[in-house]
Design a protein around this motif. Sequence first.
Motif, mmCIF file in Angstrom:
data_model
loop_
_atom_site.group_PDB
_atom_site.id
_atom_site.type_symbol
_atom_site.label_atom_id
_atom_site.label_comp_id
_atom_site.label_asym_id
_atom_site.label_seq_id
_atom_site.Cartn_x
_atom_site.Cartn_y
_atom_site.Cartn_z
ATOM 1 N N ALA A 23 -37.203 24.394 -35.904
ATOM 2 C CA ALA A 23 -36.518 23.210 -36.447
ATOM 3 C C ALA A 23 -37.527 22.137 -36.836
ATOM 4 O O ALA A 23 -37.436 21.537 -37.916
ATOM 5 C CB ALA A 23 -35.527 22.663 -35.418
ATOM 6 N N ILE A 27 -38.516 20.900 -40.988
ATOM 7 C CA ILE A 27 -38.426 19.547 -41.556
ATOM 8 C C ILE A 27 -39.814 19.017 -41.906
ATOM 9 O O ILE A 27 -39.998 18.320 -42.916
ATOM 10 C CB ILE A 27 -37.647 18.590 -40.597
ATOM 11 N N THR A 86 -32.955 19.763 -31.012
ATOM 12 C CA THR A 86 -33.300 20.647 -32.142
ATOM 13 C C THR A 86 -32.178 21.653 -32.369
ATOM 14 O O THR A 86 -31.607 22.207 -31.423
ATOM 15 C CB THR A 86 -34.622 21.412 -31.884
ATOM 16 N N ILE A 87 -31.895 21.865 -33.648
ATOM 17 C CA ILE A 87 -30.831 22.781 -34.066
ATOM 18 C C ILE A 87 -31.465 23.882 -34.906
ATOM 19 O O ILE A 87 -32.337 23.607 -35.750
ATOM 20 C CB ILE A 87 -29.779 22.043 -34.939
ATOM 21 N N GLN A 92 -27.888 23.834 -39.176
ATOM 22 C CA GLN A 92 -27.985 22.376 -39.275
ATOM 23 C C GLN A 92 -26.960 21.811 -40.243
ATOM 24 O O GLN A 92 -26.463 22.497 -41.133
ATOM 25 C CB GLN A 92 -29.399 21.968 -39.724
ATOM 26 N N ASN A 93 -26.688 20.506 -40.038
ATOM 27 C CA ASN A 93 -25.810 19.744 -40.940
ATOM 28 C C ASN A 93 -24.356 20.182 -40.884
ATOM 29 O O ASN A 93 -23.611 19.966 -41.843
ATOM 30 C CB ASN A 93 -26.337 19.813 -42.387
ATOM 31 N N VAL A 94 -23.966 20.835 -39.772
ATOM 32 C CA VAL A 94 -22.549 21.159 -39.586
ATOM 33 C C VAL A 94 -22.057 20.614 -38.239
ATOM 34 O O VAL A 94 -21.236 21.218 -37.571
ATOM 35 C CB VAL A 94 -22.270 22.679 -39.707
ATOM 36 N N ALA A 95 -22.642 19.496 -37.802
ATOM 37 C CA ALA A 95 -22.153 18.730 -36.649
ATOM 38 C C ALA A 95 -22.604 19.239 -35.278
ATOM 39 O O ALA A 95 -22.161 18.701 -34.263
ATOM 40 C CB ALA A 95 -20.637 18.595 -36.678
ATOM 41 N N VAL A 96 -23.490 20.242 -35.229
ATOM 42 C CA VAL A 96 -23.987 20.672 -33.911
ATOM 43 C C VAL A 96 -24.810 19.539 -33.287
ATOM 44 O O VAL A 96 -24.676 19.211 -32.101
ATOM 45 C CB VAL A 96 -24.847 21.955 -34.023
ATOM 46 N N GLN A 120 -37.738 8.902 -33.320
ATOM 47 C CA GLN A 120 -37.456 9.891 -34.373
ATOM 48 C C GLN A 120 -38.522 9.831 -35.457
ATOM 49 O O GLN A 120 -39.170 8.791 -35.656
ATOM 50 C CB GLN A 120 -36.053 9.706 -34.946
ATOM 51 N N SER A 129 -29.998 8.862 -39.899
ATOM 52 C CA SER A 129 -28.599 8.558 -40.225
ATOM 53 C C SER A 129 -27.682 8.888 -39.047
ATOM 54 O O SER A 129 -26.801 8.103 -38.684
ATOM 55 C CB SER A 129 -28.147 9.358 -41.447
ATOM 56 N N LEU A 130 -27.918 10.066 -38.461
ATOM 57 C CA LEU A 130 -27.064 10.490 -37.341
ATOM 58 C C LEU A 130 -27.157 9.500 -36.177
ATOM 59 O O LEU A 130 -26.132 9.045 -35.655
ATOM 60 C CB LEU A 130 -27.474 11.902 -36.879
#
Length: 285
Positions: A23, A27, A86-87, A92-96, A120, A129-130
């Motif tokens: 992860a 990024i 970490t996802i 990623q980007n599906v609310a986990v 971060q 954003s999260l």
Amino acid sequence: MNITLRPGRPGDAEACGLICYQAFCAIADQHNFQHDFPDAATAVGFVSFLLARNDIYSVVAEADGRIAGSNFLWENAVIAGVGPITIDPSAQNVAVGRRLMEDVMRRARERGFAGTRLVQAAYHNRSLSLYTKLGFDAREPLSTVQGPPLGIAIPGHDVRPATESDVDASNQVCFKIHGHDRAGELMDAIKEGTATVVEHAGRITGYATMVGFFGHAVGETNEDLKALIGAAQAFAGPGFLLPSRNGEVFRWCLQHGLRVVQPMTLMSIGLYNEPDGAFLPSVVF
Ligand SMILES: CC(C)(COP(=O)(O)OP(=O)(O)OC[C@H]1O[C@@H](n2cnc3c(N)ncnc32)[C@H](O)[C@@H]1OP(=O)(O)O)[C@@H](O)C(=O)NCCC(=O)NCCS
């Protein structure tokens, strides 16, 4: 996708460590930044260390029965610390991430922490954003700084290894600057032999658990902080986290050949005392 959460177990180290490595690599590669971990084994070892500690809460997410990510809450200080979260890049980007963040925030509330903090990567739009949506405020822009040890002494600000007899005086400096002490971490660092203190005019005016990614430091003045940085044998991990708004120390570091590795942001929710002195935060408490 059916997402369930459960406590982390020692046996999760391999799967969660690999996700942690992948992860962060994904990024960083997208933005052409250096990797946070040199290899997967280091990330697995780190996650294994986190899962083994009883003062760190862990939570694992499973998506359709497969491990999809993990998060941690450091409970060893007055202010709780989040991370690493970490996802799996494919999940990623599906609310986990949101679920894992909400879980540690619930845990921090239940445990009565006055505040919760995290650091971060400033270039990571999604995490910024999260966390902001979840209520975290950006408190301090940071620069991760790295380079060869400086070997510089600041006249009148003498640095030496810390011992247990320095703890009370060191805690007082921390209290003055942050409004709370960080006694547990300081004791751990003294036991591991990484802590240093700086003395000025016959008394302790600052300390560092380590000048590096996982250490923190406080100084009554910038001269105290420079002395601690100048005496460090190495800057462990990706580098140490320097508040970018401390222009005087930042310029001093750059003038002495240190380099900025990446920008980061200190964020927190709940109690946050604006520091009243010079400091280096750790990536987690
Ligand atoms: C950061 C990370 C943990 C987030 O987890 P995730 O499962 O991908 O994120 P989620 O889908 O739960 O949440 C992303 C949120 O940000 C929003 N978002 C994403 N990009 C955005 C942007 N550019 N601007 C505004 N909002 C954005 C999404 O809409 C979503 O909001 P919502 O919860 O209100 O729907 C994950 O992407 C990851 O592991 N990244 C790599 C490792 C890392 O950087 N970890 C964090 C260390 S501090």
